[in-house]
Structure formats: structure tokens, C-alpha cells
Design an enzyme around this catalytic site. Structure first.
Site, short mmCIF file in Angstrom:
data_model
loop_
_atom_site.label_atom_id
_atom_site.label_comp_id
_atom_site.label_asym_id
_atom_site.label_seq_id
_atom_site.Cartn_x
_atom_site.Cartn_y
_atom_site.Cartn_z
CE LYS A 192 15.41 0.69 -12.67
NZ LYS A 192 16.39 -0.44 -12.67
CD GLU A 207 21.95 -0.44 -7.76
OE1 GLU A 207 21.76 -0.95 -6.64
OE2 GLU A 207 21.23 -0.71 -8.75
#
Length: 268
Positions: free
Chosen positions: A110, A178
């Protein structure tokens, strides 16, 4: 579970993702049927005693990833690449990311993304390193942007959507969003064919991710967009207090916790 399996879940069934930093936790996550075990750089705050994620090293992530991978059979294991492991020299970045698959047995990496990670994502996927992109709040940039909600104005929202599309085109198999407005996350999810996984991004993403310490109630604090589903901290505190009391009172160890061998009573 492989990256292609996660990609195929877009719009089909909810994706579950939790952080994991050790083998016992990874085993429980795997047994529960969680789709993705993320070896997050959040370990810096949660387990390593750092004030932020920034000090976390490649060696630390590699070691933790290997532990998680050893305990995992079905969940996709994703290594969260730490600050300065990518973004400076492309060859170093590829080597660091490749190390997670080759040495630590991760299934994917990631990247906290920006314009600088589009070409890196393309290069990694071309050589067989699956990439999960991450947009919105990017803690590795906290010294620049602060830990504030992202995408709250029209220009920044459009920039985020554009970056999401660029990373999809570059080959990312999924996208973490996020701490962005829920309606922006919904728009991004509708615009992409790869799945979005939200954390503080509302209910319309294809999946959700949380920090496991907050989920089980191990951390002292819980983010406003998270939820505590247990009280492991309370259970640990109670057990440790009981142990101290038992040793200090002489109740532990009891007879059943000891053994004796014949012929040893008079050796002195």
C-alpha cells in the site's frame, strides 16, 4: 485471496480490512474471515511507542509482515510502505516494495499516494507487485498538510477524484479513502471500477478498514470515525492486576503450579 479477488468484489460484496502487526492477531483476523490484513505503519503509534508513523522503518514493516504472513492462510496480506521507503528514488522504491513480497511473503503493498506515485504504481504493477493506493488523509504528510479532513473544498475534491482515476489507470487494484466527506467517497466509488475501502469516509465505499487496536479496545483512544467493539485493554489490565495481587499475597504459584522430584530434598 489475491489482489484480483479483491478487485472482483467491487460493487458485489462488502470488503473487510483490519490492521495486523503480529501472528496471533493475524490468525484471529484470518479465522474471522477478514478479507485483507494490513500491516499498517500505524504500528508506530499503536505498538512501537512512536509519536507518529514517520519513524517506522522498512525493516520493521518487513519483520511484522513476515509474522503476519506466517499466520495467515486466506486473507490478503498488504504491507504499508513507510515514510521515505518510496517517493525519492524510483529504483529504491521498487526494491523496497519488492522486498515485501520476496522476503516477507506479502501479497501486495500500500502506498500513501499523490501525483508522485502514479508512475511508481504503474512500474510496480508492470513487474508483478500489486498496489493498493491510499488517498485523503495521508499521515506520512502530516508535517505538510496536518491531520485534517481532506477533500472538503471543490478544488481539492476534484484533485482527489482525478488522482483516484490516475491510480486506477496505473494498475492499482483497490483504493483506500481516509477521512474524506462521505459524499465525495460515494462519488469516487461510483467513478471507479476498482473497489474503494473507506476509513472515516462513510458507508458507500466498497469496504471498510479500521485499526485493530481500536476495534478490540486495546488503544487508549479511538478516532472519531472508528468504533470500539471490545474491551481488551480492560481485560488485560484486570488480568495483570490479579497477577500482581496473587504474587504479592503468596497465592501464586499454588501447589498445582509446581512439581517435586524425589531425592532432591536433602541435596544441601
Amino acid at each position: 485471496m489475491r489482489a484480483k479477488d479483491i478487485r472482483a468484489k467491487a460493487g458485489e460484496e462488502p470488503i473487510t480490512m483490519l490492521t495486523a502487526y503480529d501472528a496471533p492477531t493475524a490468525r484471529l483476523i484470518d479465522e474471522a474471515g477478514v478479507d485483507i490484513a494490513l500491516v499498517g505503519d500505524s504500528v508506530g503509534n499503536t505498538r512501537l511507542g512512536y509519536d507518529s508513523t514517520l519513524p517506522v522503518t522498512v525493516d520493521e514493516v518487513a519483520s511484522l509482515t513476515a509474522a503476519v504472513a506466517r499466520a495467515t492462510e486466506d486473507a490478503l496480506v498488504v504491507s504499508d510502505m513507510p515514510f521515505l521507503s518510496f517517493g525519492a528514488d524510483a529504483d529504491d522504491a521498487i526494491e523496497n516494495c519488492g522486498r515485501m513480497l520476496k522476503e516477507a511473503n506479502a501479497d501486495a503493498v500500500k502506498l500513501e499516494c499523490g501525483p508522485h506515485t502514479v508512475e511508481l504504481t504503474r512500474r510496480l504493477t508492470e513487474i508483478g507487485v500489486p498496489v493498493q493506493a491510499h488517498l485523503g488523509l495521508t499521515p506520512q504528510r502530516e508535517n505538510e498538510t496536518g491531520l485534517y479532513r481532506q477533500g472538503t473544498e471543490e478544488e481539492s475534491a476534484r484533485n482527489l477524484l482525478d488522482l483516484a482515476r490516475q491510480h486506477e489507470a496505473a494498475g492499482a487494484f483497490s483504493l483506500v479513502l481516509e477521512h474524506i466527506p462521505a459524499n465525495l467517497a460515494e462519488s469516487v466509488t461510483e467513478a471507479l471500477s476498482i473497489p474503494t475501502i473507506g476509513i472515516g469516509a462513510g458507508p458507500d465505499c466498497d469496504g471498510q478498514v479500521l485499526v485493530v487496536d481500536e476495534v478490540i479496545g486495546l488503544s487508549e483512544r479511538t478516532a472519531p470515525f472508528s468504533k470500539r467493539f471490545g474491551d481488551v485493554r480492560g481485560e488485560m489490565k484486570g488480568a495483570i492486576d490479579d497477577y500482581v495481587d496473587a504474587v504479592e499475597s503468596g497465592a501464586f504459584p499454588a501447589e498445582e503450579h509446581s512439581h517435586h522430584e524425589d531425592g532432591l530434598d536433602d541435596i544441601y
